[in-house]
Design a protein around this motif. Structure first.
Motif, mmCIF file in Angstrom:
data_model
loop_
_atom_site.group_PDB
_atom_site.id
_atom_site.type_symbol
_atom_site.label_atom_id
_atom_site.label_comp_id
_atom_site.label_asym_id
_atom_site.label_seq_id
_atom_site.Cartn_x
_atom_site.Cartn_y
_atom_site.Cartn_z
ATOM 1 N N VAL A 13 -17.964 -11.292 9.130
ATOM 2 C CA VAL A 13 -17.845 -9.869 9.474
ATOM 3 C C VAL A 13 -17.768 -9.026 8.205
ATOM 4 O O VAL A 13 -18.426 -7.984 8.090
ATOM 5 N N PHE A 14 -16.969 -9.470 7.242
ATOM 6 C CA PHE A 14 -16.866 -8.752 5.966
ATOM 7 C C PHE A 14 -18.215 -8.636 5.279
ATOM 8 O O PHE A 14 -18.601 -7.570 4.796
ATOM 9 N N SER A 15 -18.976 -9.729 5.229
ATOM 10 C CA SER A 15 -20.292 -9.718 4.597
ATOM 11 C C SER A 15 -21.228 -8.737 5.300
ATOM 12 O O SER A 15 -21.989 -8.010 4.654
ATOM 13 N N LEU A 44 -8.252 -9.081 7.746
ATOM 14 C CA LEU A 44 -8.651 -9.751 6.505
ATOM 15 C C LEU A 44 -7.936 -9.137 5.310
ATOM 16 O O LEU A 44 -7.397 -9.864 4.448
ATOM 17 N N GLU A 45 -7.927 -7.815 5.239
ATOM 18 C CA GLU A 45 -7.260 -7.145 4.111
ATOM 19 C C GLU A 45 -5.764 -7.445 4.114
ATOM 20 O O GLU A 45 -5.158 -7.637 3.046
ATOM 21 N N VAL A 51 -7.097 -4.286 -0.784
ATOM 22 C CA VAL A 51 -7.989 -3.296 -0.167
ATOM 23 C C VAL A 51 -9.412 -3.635 -0.598
ATOM 24 O O VAL A 51 -9.729 -3.639 -1.789
ATOM 25 N N LEU A 52 -10.280 -3.942 0.363
ATOM 26 C CA LEU A 52 -11.648 -4.376 0.060
ATOM 27 C C LEU A 52 -12.651 -3.239 0.125
ATOM 28 O O LEU A 52 -13.723 -3.316 -0.492
ATOM 29 N N ASP A 64 -13.379 -2.871 -6.393
ATOM 30 C CA ASP A 64 -13.630 -3.951 -7.348
ATOM 31 C C ASP A 64 -13.213 -5.296 -6.743
ATOM 32 O O ASP A 64 -13.916 -6.301 -6.904
ATOM 33 N N GLU A 65 -12.078 -5.299 -6.051
ATOM 34 C CA GLU A 65 -11.620 -6.528 -5.407
ATOM 35 C C GLU A 65 -12.613 -6.953 -4.312
ATOM 36 O O GLU A 65 -12.891 -8.148 -4.137
ATOM 37 N N GLY A 66 -13.148 -5.961 -3.601
ATOM 38 C CA GLY A 66 -14.115 -6.252 -2.552
ATOM 39 C C GLY A 66 -15.404 -6.838 -3.099
ATOM 40 O O GLY A 66 -15.985 -7.759 -2.515
ATOM 41 N N GLN A 67 -15.870 -6.320 -4.236
ATOM 42 C CA GLN A 67 -17.091 -6.843 -4.848
ATOM 43 C C GLN A 67 -16.893 -8.287 -5.299
ATOM 44 O O GLN A 67 -17.773 -9.140 -5.116
ATOM 45 N N ASN A 68 -15.746 -8.565 -5.893
ATOM 46 C CA ASN A 68 -15.465 -9.944 -6.326
ATOM 47 C C ASN A 68 -15.366 -10.882 -5.127
ATOM 48 O O ASN A 68 -15.880 -12.011 -5.154
#
Length: 312
Positions: A13-15, A44-45, A51-52, A64-68
């Motif tokens: 779902v995140f992807s 998920l968060e 925070v994604l 930035d955390e979401g990109q990683n």
């Protein structure tokens, strides 16, 4: 769901949300209610304590955390899909092959040859998508995607070269007999120009004249998002078109079209087949990539030879 299954679902779902940019579009892709997608991202968060996404009124932008996390998630999902596919199909060409490419490429190179490929591999089901959207290979479980990589652009996926994507200005002999032949690029402003223009409605071309970029801008007399239609309009004398070399090459050699101002060209990059699963690990991907190579081989050789003759 078990904890592991729940984590995997959250990753998928995140992807999808990262690819589509909002909950509503991701919900359509995942075939889930938008409220379920939103709830899953919240869970998920909370589980990760991070925070994604940054939310705006219309879009969701990765932090930035979401990109990683996305880079890691795509690797995990890719490995899972590869492993499961290998277990299901082994070395046989069977199962489901998910393919996406522009409709113009499909019509130009593959439509007439695809039936033979299907008959050769009767146990393979092909999910063939010619949507103009650039679908993410991992979140949409795409095996092969035909894309255009612009000059200097790299890709995180493996790529098989297909044909150069270079455009030329062309017109029919009948049109030139009636309207005259342009001798320099400034002359184009007084001619009837027909445009391929998707998704923007901008009546202009940016082309290379040697090492210099020049802009050709004039009101269109015809505009379309179909290369097939654009090609036919050029052949029948509607005006001057900016056609990909692989569309124009046959007509240039037969004399049905004339190459206008050959010193001008638009290098759009390379048409490639992208795939994230190594060919040695997927018999179905390897079979389709070989089919693509064979289907485009004659055109690729003709375009390369023509470019070499031009010194391009």
């Amino acid at each position: 769901m078990t904890r592991r299954t729940d984590q995997l679902h959250q990753m998928r779902v995140f992807s999808a949300v990262a690819q589509e940019g909002n909950f509503a579009k991701a919900a359509i892709v995942m075939n889930l209610p938008a409220s379920s997608v939103s709830k899953t991202i919240g869970q998920l968060e909370a589980r990760l304590g991070a925070v994604l996404f940054r939310r705006t009124t219309r879009h969701m932008v990765l932090t930035d955390e979401g990109q990683n996390y996305l880079r890691m998630v795509r690797r995990v999902l890719q490995e899972i899909d590869v492993t499961e596919d290998r277990l299901r199909t082994g070395d046989e060409v069977r199962g489901t092959l998910h393919v996406t490419m522009p409709v113009a490429f499909s019509e130009r190179f593959l439509s007439a040859q695809l039936p033979a490929f299907c008959k050769k591999y009767p146990d393979l089901m092909i999910d063939f998508d010619t949507d103009r959207r650039y679908l993410d290979l991992v979140s949409h479980n795409i095996d092969v995607a035909v894309r255009t990589l612009s000059p200097g652009q790299d890709s995180p996926f493996m790529a098989q070269e297909l044909v150069p994507h270079v455009n030329f200005l062309v017109a029919s002999p009948d049109y030139l007999a009636a309207a005259g032949t342009p001798r320099q690029f400034e002359d184009l402003a007084r001619h009837r120009l027909i445009y391929f223009d998707w998704p923007r409605k901008l009546d202009k071309w940016q082309m290379m004249l040697g090492n210099k970029t020049v802009q050709v801008e004039s009101q269109a007399v015809f505009r379309t998002n179909s290369y097939k239609t654009l090609n036919e309009c050029a052949l029948q004398g509607v005006g001057i078109a900016n056609l990909p070399a692989d569309y124009a090459i046959t007509h240039l050699r037969s004399g049905a079209l004339v190459h206008i101002l050959p010193e001008l060209k638009e290098n759009r990059g390379r048409r490639v087949a992208l795939y994230h699963q190594r060919r040695s690990e997927s018999a179905k991907t390897d079979a389709f990539l070989r089919f693509l190579e064979e289907a485009t081989d004659t055109h690729r050789a003709a375009v390369v030879a023509y470019l070499n003759d031009l010194g391009a």
